[in-house]
Design an enzyme around this catalytic site. Structure first.
Site, short mmCIF file in Angstrom:
data_model
loop_
_atom_site.label_atom_id
_atom_site.label_comp_id
_atom_site.label_asym_id
_atom_site.label_seq_id
_atom_site.Cartn_x
_atom_site.Cartn_y
_atom_site.Cartn_z
NE ARG A 141 4.58 7.35 -8.19
CZ ARG A 141 4.29 7.94 -8.97
NH1 ARG A 141 4.75 8.89 -9.38
NH2 ARG A 141 3.24 7.78 -10.11
NE ARG A 161 -0.13 8.04 -9.74
CZ ARG A 161 0.00 8.30 -11.02
NH1 ARG A 161 0.21 9.14 -11.94
NH2 ARG A 161 -0.86 6.98 -11.89
#
Length: 159
Positions: free
Chosen positions: A88, A97
């Site tokens: 991430r 994300r």
């Protein structure tokens, strides 16, 4: 707040809007188990519009019930570690994300620290959290609002 070595129940929101969204959520569930967090129930995954920042792809969201010996902050750190393991990258607040893991509830714990607020401070306003949570735990009572998740869903749809 004192925690002993007993097993605690918590609820974690899962979200992804980049890459193989469903694959990302399923991989996060596997990593939870690998980190010693027992995944007890998983909601259906739902496709939702972005929240806050709307110029990004749709999300796939879900919620899981977990059991753990970890204290709330330890569990939060485990979630952040899993996000990092999955690559991430935090570009912007509420932005795109590949994985997002949010600690929603940890039993009836209420805490407000610079690092962690429990229950999650905005969960009652988010259909992408409440709908999957209501699927697996409709009778859980929000510790500060004193309403069941089912009641919060009804309140959200009335807005």
């Amino acid at each position: 707040m004192q925690f002993n070595d007993s097993i605690h129940t918590a609820y974690v929101a899962l979200g992804s809007n980049l890459g193989d969204k469903e694959g990302n959520l399923r991989h996060a569930l596997v990593l939870l188990k690998e980190h010693g967090v027992e995944v007890v129930k998983v909601s259906t995954f739902i496709c939702t519009e972005p929240y806050g920042v709307t110029d990004q792809p749709q999300f796939l969201n879900g919620v899981c019930e977990v059991r753990t010996r970890l204290e709330p902050l330890e569990l939060l750190h485990t979630l952040l570690e899993i996000e990092q393991e999955m690559g991430r990258v935090r570009v912007r607040h509420w932005g795109e994300r590949n994985i997002d893991l949010d600690l929603l509830l940890y039993e009836d714990v209420v805490m407000n620290t610079p690092e962690l607020i429990l229950p999650h401070p905005d969960m009652q306003n988010r259909d992408f959290v409440l709908l999957p949570l209501a699927e697996i735990a409709p009778e859980i009572v929000h510790p500060t609002l004193q309403k069941t998740i089912h009641e919060l869903v009804i309140g959200l749809s009335a807005k």
